[in-house]
Design a protein around this motif. Sequence first.
Motif, PDB file in Angstrom:
ATOM      1  N   ASP C 123      -5.179  71.554  46.008  1.00 57.82           N
ATOM      2  CA  ASP C 123      -3.804  71.619  46.513  1.00 57.82           C
ATOM      3  C   ASP C 123      -3.023  70.368  46.123  1.00 57.82           C
ATOM      4  OD1 ASP C 123      -4.170  74.042  47.567  1.00 57.82           O
ATOM      5  OD2 ASP C 123      -4.534  73.371  49.632  1.00 57.82           O
ATOM      6  N   TYR C 124      -3.691  69.217  46.239  1.00 58.46           N
ATOM      7  CA  TYR C 124      -3.031  67.970  45.847  1.00 58.46           C
ATOM      8  C   TYR C 124      -2.782  67.936  44.347  1.00 58.46           C
ATOM      9  CZ  TYR C 124      -4.176  65.847  50.354  1.00 58.46           C
ATOM     10  OH  TYR C 124      -4.273  65.558  51.650  1.00 58.46           O
ATOM     11  N   PHE C 125      -3.801  68.305  43.592  1.00 58.77           N
ATOM     12  CA  PHE C 125      -3.735  68.188  42.132  1.00 58.77           C
ATOM     13  C   PHE C 125      -3.949  69.558  41.503  1.00 58.77           C
ATOM     14  CE2 PHE C 125      -5.883  64.407  43.899  1.00 58.77           C
ATOM     15  CZ  PHE C 125      -4.919  63.459  43.629  1.00 58.77           C
ATOM     16  N   PRO C 126      -2.924  70.379  41.467  1.00 60.54           N
ATOM     17  CA  PRO C 126      -3.105  71.742  40.933  1.00 60.54           C
ATOM     18  C   PRO C 126      -3.621  71.730  39.496  1.00 60.54           C
ATOM     19  CG  PRO C 126      -0.887  71.415  41.832  1.00 60.54           C
ATOM     20  CD  PRO C 126      -1.549  70.106  41.887  1.00 60.54           C
ATOM     21  N   VAL C 127      -3.272  70.645  38.750  1.00 56.33           N
ATOM     22  CA  VAL C 127      -3.673  70.614  37.349  1.00 56.33           C
ATOM     23  C   VAL C 127      -5.198  70.616  37.220  1.00 56.33           C
ATOM     24  CG1 VAL C 127      -3.532  68.104  37.247  1.00 56.33           C
ATOM     25  CG2 VAL C 127      -3.287  69.439  35.167  1.00 56.33           C
ATOM     26  N   LEU C 128      -5.898  70.024  38.197  1.00 58.43           N
ATOM     27  CA  LEU C 128      -7.368  69.977  38.123  1.00 58.43           C
ATOM     28  C   LEU C 128      -7.958  71.367  38.277  1.00 58.43           C
ATOM     29  CD1 LEU C 128      -8.213  66.780  40.185  1.00 58.43           C
ATOM     30  CD2 LEU C 128      -7.940  67.019  37.724  1.00 58.43           C
ATOM     31  N   ARG C 131      -8.005  73.172  35.093  1.00 63.07           N
ATOM     32  CA  ARG C 131      -8.898  72.613  34.083  1.00 63.07           C
ATOM     33  C   ARG C 131     -10.303  72.392  34.612  1.00 63.07           C
ATOM     34  NH1 ARG C 131      -5.486  69.603  29.898  1.00 63.07           N
ATOM     35  NH2 ARG C 131      -3.618  70.848  30.119  1.00 63.07           N
ATOM     36  N   SER C 132     -10.676  73.082  35.673  1.00 64.56           N
ATOM     37  CA  SER C 132     -11.920  72.716  36.358  1.00 64.56           C
ATOM     38  C   SER C 132     -13.145  72.877  35.472  1.00 64.56           C
ATOM     39  CB  SER C 132     -12.081  73.524  37.639  1.00 64.56           C
ATOM     40  OG  SER C 132     -12.115  74.885  37.318  1.00 64.56           O
ATOM     41  N   SER C 133     -13.073  73.725  34.443  1.00 63.64           N
ATOM     42  CA  SER C 133     -14.283  73.856  33.611  1.00 63.64           C
ATOM     43  C   SER C 133     -14.175  73.028  32.334  1.00 63.64           C
ATOM     44  CB  SER C 133     -14.505  75.327  33.257  1.00 63.64           C
ATOM     45  OG  SER C 133     -13.382  75.795  32.555  1.00 63.64           O
ATOM     46  N   GLN C 134     -13.064  72.325  32.177  1.00 60.59           N
ATOM     47  CA  GLN C 134     -12.879  71.515  30.966  1.00 60.59           C
ATOM     48  C   GLN C 134     -13.701  70.222  31.054  1.00 60.59           C
ATOM     49  OE1 GLN C 134      -8.726  71.362  29.993  1.00 60.59           O
ATOM     50  NE2 GLN C 134      -9.007  69.620  28.620  1.00 60.59           N
ATOM     51  N   ILE C 135     -14.098  69.690  29.888  1.00 61.03           N
ATOM     52  CA  ILE C 135     -14.827  68.423  29.877  1.00 61.03           C
ATOM     53  C   ILE C 135     -13.844  67.297  30.216  1.00 61.03           C
ATOM     54  CG2 ILE C 135     -16.112  66.804  28.419  1.00 61.03           C
ATOM     55  CD1 ILE C 135     -17.641  69.323  29.092  1.00 61.03           C
ATOM     56  N   ALA C 136     -14.255  66.437  31.155  1.00 58.60           N
ATOM     57  CA  ALA C 136     -13.322  65.460  31.721  1.00 58.60           C
ATOM     58  C   ALA C 136     -12.757  64.502  30.674  1.00 58.60           C
ATOM     59  CB  ALA C 136     -14.005  64.680  32.829  1.00 58.60           C
ATOM     60  N   GLY C 137     -13.562  64.206  29.648  1.00 57.39           N
ATOM     61  CA  GLY C 137     -13.103  63.251  28.646  1.00 57.39           C
ATOM     62  C   GLY C 137     -11.916  63.748  27.831  1.00 57.39           C
ATOM     63  N   THR C 138     -11.670  65.073  27.863  1.00 56.16           N
ATOM     64  CA  THR C 138     -10.574  65.613  27.057  1.00 56.16           C
ATOM     65  C   THR C 138      -9.262  65.656  27.827  1.00 56.16           C
ATOM     66  OG1 THR C 138     -11.104  67.854  27.738  1.00 56.16           O
ATOM     67  CG2 THR C 138     -12.160  67.069  25.744  1.00 56.16           C
ATOM     68  N   LEU C 139      -9.281  65.217  29.092  1.00 56.86           N
ATOM     69  CA  LEU C 139      -8.050  65.209  29.874  1.00 56.86           C
ATOM     70  C   LEU C 139      -7.139  64.073  29.409  1.00 56.86           C
ATOM     71  CD1 LEU C 139      -9.447  65.631  33.497  1.00 56.86           C
ATOM     72  CD2 LEU C 139      -8.558  67.403  32.007  1.00 56.86           C
ATOM     73  N   SER C 140      -5.851  64.194  29.718  1.00 59.67           N
ATOM     74  CA  SER C 140      -4.932  63.102  29.391  1.00 59.67           C
ATOM     75  C   SER C 140      -5.115  61.975  30.407  1.00 59.67           C
ATOM     76  CB  SER C 140      -3.502  63.613  29.459  1.00 59.67           C
ATOM     77  OG  SER C 140      -3.133  63.789  30.805  1.00 59.67           O
ATOM     78  N   GLY C 141      -4.511  60.828  30.108  1.00 61.09           N
ATOM     79  CA  GLY C 141      -4.693  59.652  30.967  1.00 61.09           C
ATOM     80  C   GLY C 141      -4.307  59.922  32.413  1.00 61.09           C
ATOM     81  N   GLY C 142      -3.142  60.563  32.606  1.00 63.39           N
ATOM     82  CA  GLY C 142      -2.684  60.841  33.966  1.00 63.39           C
ATOM     83  C   GLY C 142      -3.622  61.790  34.683  1.00 63.39           C
ATOM     84  N   GLU C 143      -4.085  62.806  33.950  1.00 58.53           N
ATOM     85  CA  GLU C 143      -5.008  63.773  34.560  1.00 58.53           C
ATOM     86  C   GLU C 143      -6.329  63.108  34.930  1.00 58.53           C
ATOM     87  OE1 GLU C 143      -3.301  67.627  32.080  1.00 58.53           O
ATOM     88  OE2 GLU C 143      -5.009  66.491  31.347  1.00 58.53           O
ATOM     89  N   GLN C 144      -6.761  62.167  34.059  1.00 60.02           N
ATOM     90  CA  GLN C 144      -8.011  61.461  34.372  1.00 60.02           C
ATOM     91  C   GLN C 144      -7.846  60.642  35.645  1.00 60.02           C
ATOM     92  OE1 GLN C 144      -9.667  59.261  31.118  1.00 60.02           O
ATOM     93  NE2 GLN C 144      -9.867  61.056  29.835  1.00 60.02           N
ATOM     94  N   GLN C 145      -6.675  60.024  35.796  1.00 59.48           N
ATOM     95  CA  GLN C 145      -6.425  59.240  37.005  1.00 59.48           C
ATOM     96  C   GLN C 145      -6.447  60.156  38.225  1.00 59.48           C
ATOM     97  OE1 GLN C 145      -6.111  55.877  37.297  1.00 59.48           O
ATOM     98  NE2 GLN C 145      -6.090  56.277  39.484  1.00 59.48           N
ATOM     99  N   MET C 146      -5.863  61.351  38.073  1.00 63.95           N
ATOM    100  CA  MET C 146      -5.858  62.300  39.196  1.00 63.95           C
ATOM    101  C   MET C 146      -7.268  62.753  39.517  1.00 63.95           C
ATOM    102  SD  MET C 146      -2.544  64.576  38.377  1.00 63.95           S
ATOM    103  CE  MET C 146      -0.968  63.778  38.155  1.00 63.95           C
ATOM    104  N   SER C 148      -9.943  61.022  39.010  1.00 66.24           N
ATOM    105  CA  SER C 148     -10.589  59.890  39.659  1.00 66.24           C
ATOM    106  C   SER C 148     -10.210  59.848  41.141  1.00 66.24           C
ATOM    107  CB  SER C 148     -10.161  58.618  38.934  1.00 66.24           C
ATOM    108  OG  SER C 148     -10.601  57.498  39.594  1.00 66.24           O
ATOM    109  N   MET C 149      -8.917  60.141  41.437  1.00 67.53           N
ATOM    110  CA  MET C 149      -8.475  60.162  42.832  1.00 67.53           C
ATOM    111  C   MET C 149      -9.103  61.323  43.576  1.00 67.53           C
ATOM    112  SD  MET C 149      -4.464  59.251  42.292  1.00 67.53           S
ATOM    113  CE  MET C 149      -3.992  59.037  43.989  1.00 67.53           C
ATOM    114  N   GLY C 150      -9.093  62.483  42.909  1.00 69.67           N
ATOM    115  CA  GLY C 150      -9.663  63.664  43.548  1.00 69.67           C
ATOM    116  C   GLY C 150     -11.137  63.451  43.883  1.00 69.67           C
TER     117      GLY C 150
END
Lengths: 284, 291, 239
Positions: C123-128, C131-146, C148-150
């Motif tokens: 709910d906080y981070f709909p983008v996650l 992309r829940s089955s995507q490999i984390a290293g391929t996320l953009s910087g902002g998504e990686q930060q999200m 990390s927060m999540g």
Amino acid sequence: MSEVTYYFLGFAGIYVLMGWALYLPYRVGQLNFLIVACMAITAYFGGFAAREWGWPFIVILIIGILFGATIAFIFSLAIGDAPCFTVVIVGLTSVFIVKTVIENWRTLGGTIGFFHIPGPNNMLAIIYSLLFLVGLLVFRIDHSRWGRAASVVFIDRDVAVTLGVDIKKLGMFFQIISCSIAGMAGILDAFLVKSLSPEFFTFSMIGYLMCILFVGGYTTMWGVILSAFFLQGIPLMFPSNIASWRLVIYGALLVIIILLRPEGLITRKMLWSIKIKSPRYITN
Amino acid sequence: MEIFIAQLISGLALGSIYVLLVTGFNLMLLVAKIIQFAYPQIVVVSMYTCWWVLKLTGNKLIIILAGVSVSIILSLLSEPIFRKISSIEGVDINASFIASMGIAMIMMDIMSHSINYGFPVAFSPDWVGGNIFGYGLITVSKGQLFALLGGIIAVLIFFFLLYHTNQGRFFRAIAENRFAACLVGIPIIKTSIFSYLIVGILGGFSAILFSMLIGSASPWLGEFVALKMLAVSIVAGLGNLQGGLVCGLLLGIIEAMAIGYFSGSWSNVIAFAVMLIVVLMKPGGLFGIKI
Amino acid sequence: MEKINNILEICNLSIAYGPIKAVKEVNLEINHGEFVALIGANGAGKSSLLKSILGINKAEKGSIFFLGQDITRKPTDKIVSSGLSLIPEGHVIFSSMSVLENLQLGAYQNLADFEENLKRIFDYFPVLKDRSSQIAGTLSGGEQQMLSMGRALMSKPKLILVDEPSLGLAPKIVTDIFNILTELNKEGYAILLAEQNAKKALEGSHRCYVMKTGEIAMSGFSTDLIDDPKIRQAYLGGN
């Protein structure tokens, strides 16, 4: 001089040479066991050339050194800047290949060994004058810009690259010097013992060399001298039934030294504290 | 052609043992961040234990239990040493290699001094077993079958554990990013001890399968196997579990082919020479370093 | 039972790396439901302080109390399970694992209501979620930060430590992240935010500590500090 002292001093000298041969590439973080293979090859070559072809010692010695340098040059083209364990495995496989070839080569005596090598009778003077020369060389390298560059590479390769150090060239340089020293040590070994056995150049020898380098201390060239004499003396210090467990002693020493004094007995700090600072005027 | 198939079978059997060893070695490297060079020596000690228990009793279950538990105990005993070494400031992974080399030397020397007067030990034919299948030159011995099946099953279980259980996920998390693993609250030391346990079990099984396959053990076996294990893991790329599978099997096959087509004592030389050439061509390993 | 007002209390904490003192005698306090900012220049010791709260850096002197319990010498996993969570600087994620696996690892100490937590995070981070089955290293910087927060939120922490969430991110994403932090705080999470971007940090927080070469130079309510001439001069770019 008794025979025991003669061989003690002779072997200790050869192992100091081999210790330095292991020490130099470890300055850039590479454990170069290729030196054992070089030593085995040149020892057998020296023995064979002296007995079968009657070549003089000095010619054999020079060929031995050149041979070590050539082998190292060829290998270092591939592994000059390789990570530590790649160099380790290149060395280990080479040692076992050389050993198996010698064991199966009938002309070289196979597993029985190679005996009756003619040559100078008193090797100690030769060994120790060469030891002195090699010591000077190692000292000079240590205190040159190559030595300083090596210290940076050991700590952080990326920083070294940004400082403009050519890691591959540096690694090649150290490997070539180290294998030349090992080639020399092989010849000296053949002429000291006057007989050779493939059993000599095995895992235990590698373990022994590791012990010399790491117990003595890998950060300076002096540790090798201390531990080569000390470890060579262990079998003499104890009664034979304890001395036959020397591999256990060496193995235990390795573990203990890593646990208690990971830089070895003689460290740079220690040298500084007794004011043997590296002379500033030697640059370049 | 028959020789080829026969050697392929024995190569796969031998290779599956190498795979087990390399997998354990890589797990140590990834989770505990050490080079466990003494691991094959632990396996050989475990083989000696099997041989000794075999003389006392014919009960296979007891023999297997003894072999596996000795391997687990030795693996766990080495844990405090390596943990202490890793905790020393300014010490890198080389230190664990040096220490494990020392441990290997101690184990080798004890075996060559105290057990069977230092001579190689031979397992009874009852343990090794004869051929269970034969067609011309193609034969499958009991040991080969067990090594192959046992190896496949053990590796499958291991990878299932690694990729489909929480504990396996923690292993991978620590392997990938120790700091982040610490942050999410994975107990690093506890998980690391668990990896020593897993490696001990793998080592015990390798010992049992290996003794069934080759039917003998000697104090010098460990150094040979250690060399092959390290070589395979470097050819594959340090810490690369999948690469280790491929290269372990390949080494077994190359060795068996060399035995089949050249005279015996040269087979090791050929296997080593192949690995040496590969390492010289690709110093970083075929499948990439994962550490 | 005595009512404990503060959720975190740091008394006279010092941290040293060898001879270098990174943090000197710091006192700090966070109350329940509070959003506290810790501002200061690069190298002021903010990250060292946050890491030592989690037990990653060992404190040399002083003590740290969390919910009235001394956690100074506890191992990190125990501290995390007691309800503290750190979002480290510079997107520290498990980059070869999938997004979902990253979140599963975050729930290490709180596996019980995993599904519910996961829904909350999505709910906080709909983008996650997308992309829940995507490999984390391929996320953009902002998504990686999200991510990390999540991941940090998966353990249902009572206090969230956030280290430089704005580092290396586009201004718009920084604004998003600060909005999420404010929202989290409104839902009752206590937050300790270490940040170089003093303006943003002061705007979002209730109280603020200013760190300078390892010491707390100043502290007070953010609304007061934002008008303080010294702060304006040093951290907010002049007048």
